[in-house]
Design an enzyme around this catalytic site. Structure first.
Site, short mmCIF file in Angstrom:
data_model
loop_
_atom_site.label_atom_id
_atom_site.label_comp_id
_atom_site.label_asym_id
_atom_site.label_seq_id
_atom_site.Cartn_x
_atom_site.Cartn_y
_atom_site.Cartn_z
N LYS A 264 -18.31 -5.52 6.41
CA LYS A 264 -17.13 -6.35 6.14
C LYS A 264 -16.48 -6.74 7.45
CE LYS A 264 -14.63 -5.66 1.79
NZ LYS A 264 -13.49 -4.95 1.22
N ARG B 81 -1.70 -5.47 -8.88
CA ARG B 81 -0.62 -6.42 -8.65
C ARG B 81 -0.55 -7.36 -9.85
NH1 ARG B 81 -2.96 -7.14 -2.74
NH2 ARG B 81 -4.67 -6.32 -3.96
N HIS C 17 0.84 -1.21 0.00
CA HIS C 17 0.00 0.00 0.00
C HIS C 17 0.87 1.25 0.00
CE1 HIS C 17 -3.13 -2.62 2.19
NE2 HIS C 17 -3.77 -2.21 1.12
N SER D 82 -2.85 -8.01 2.36
CA SER D 82 -3.12 -7.96 3.80
C SER D 82 -3.52 -9.32 4.34
CB SER D 82 -4.22 -6.94 4.09
OG SER D 82 -3.82 -5.66 3.67
P1 ADP Z 1 -8.11 -5.14 -0.92
O1 ADP Z 1 -8.76 -4.29 -1.98
O2 ADP Z 1 -7.15 -6.18 -1.46
O3 ADP Z 1 -9.01 -5.58 0.18
P2 ADP Z 1 -7.28 -2.74 0.14
O4 ADP Z 1 -8.69 -2.32 0.01
O5 ADP Z 1 -6.65 -2.44 1.46
O6 ADP Z 1 -7.12 -4.24 -0.13
O7 ADP Z 1 -6.38 -2.17 -1.01
C1 ADP Z 1 -6.43 -0.86 -1.44
C2 ADP Z 1 -5.67 -0.74 -2.72
O8 ADP Z 1 -4.31 -1.08 -2.51
C3 ADP Z 1 -6.17 -1.68 -3.83
O9 ADP Z 1 -6.13 -0.98 -5.04
C4 ADP Z 1 -5.16 -2.77 -3.84
O10 ADP Z 1 -5.03 -3.35 -5.12
C5 ADP Z 1 -3.90 -2.01 -3.47
N1 ADP Z 1 -2.88 -2.89 -2.92
C6 ADP Z 1 -2.92 -3.65 -1.80
N2 ADP Z 1 -1.78 -4.34 -1.64
C7 ADP Z 1 -0.98 -4.01 -2.69
C8 ADP Z 1 0.33 -4.41 -3.15
N3 ADP Z 1 1.04 -5.31 -2.52
N4 ADP Z 1 0.78 -3.87 -4.30
C9 ADP Z 1 0.03 -2.97 -4.98
N5 ADP Z 1 -1.19 -2.58 -4.65
C10 ADP Z 1 -1.70 -3.09 -3.52
#
Ligand code: ADP
Length: 162
Positions: free
Chosen positions: A41, A90, A17, A128
């Site tokens: 959620k 990703r 992130h 995560s």
């Molecule tokens: P998710 O959508 O996987 O539940 P989040 O809502 O916390 O996780 O993610 C917010 C944004 O951060 C999303 O666009 C997700 O693709 C991106 N993200 C999370 N982890 C990574 C990572 N390792 N590399 C690039 N982008 C990431």
């Protein structure tokens, strides 16, 4: 370039992130990380904890602000008179969901644009959920998360393992 909003659940924030948010600061003048509060959620960390950890992770990064928002991200954009969203991509597996989200947001708010950024190759397989599994099983999450998150995990799972 205008302000960009970076929404997510951040349960918890990882180095992946952070990588995306920092990349966004090189393109946009201000980046606002939006911690989503979706009570439907199930999260390991409460909205308050997630918010505090994201704030801590970005402390000292001048172009990044952190807010929490209980509703739809398009309403958050409207309230701030903004239109740009940042999302991380990703692998191909992210694409379908992100594609749907980007179109849905644009359908709900004309002019809403989603900018996709790719992380450093070392974070491509980081998410995560995996980090939570490692922490729960007593593994070292140090390479994957900021120090504040590592400490919080330690506290959360203290006593549940050796
Ligand atoms: P998710 O959508 O996987 O539940 P989040 O809502 O916390 O996780 O993610 C917010 C944004 O951060 C999303 O666009 C997700 O693709 C991106 N993200 C999370 N982890 C990574 C990572 N390792 N590399 C690039 N982008 C990431």
């Amino acid at each position: 370039m205008p302000v960009a909003f970076y929404p997510g659940t951040f349960d918890p924030i990882t180095n992946g992130h952070i990588d995306i948010a920092v990349r966004a600061t090189r393109i946009f003048t201000r980046v606002i990380a939006v911690v989503a509060e979706n009570p439907a959620k199930h999260h390991l960390f409460s909205a308050n904890e997630r918010f505090e950890l994201v704030k801590e992770a970005f402390r000292g990064v001048p172009k990044i602000e952190v807010i929490r928002y209980p509703g739809l991200i398009v309403d958050c954009l409207r309230e701030h008179n903004a239109s740009v969203l940042i999302r991380g991509l990703r692998a191909l597996s992210d694409f379908d969901y992100e594609f749907q989200m980007a179109f849905t947001n644009r359908n709900m708010l004309t002019g809403a644009e989603t900018v996709f950024l790719m992380p450093s190759a070392k974070y491509v397989y980081l998410n995560s959920t995996m980090v939570k599994e490692i922490a729960k099983l007593g593994g070292d999450v140090g390479p994957f998360v900021p120090e504040c998150v590592r400490k919080r995990f330690k506290k959360k799972f203290a006593g549940t393992r050796r």
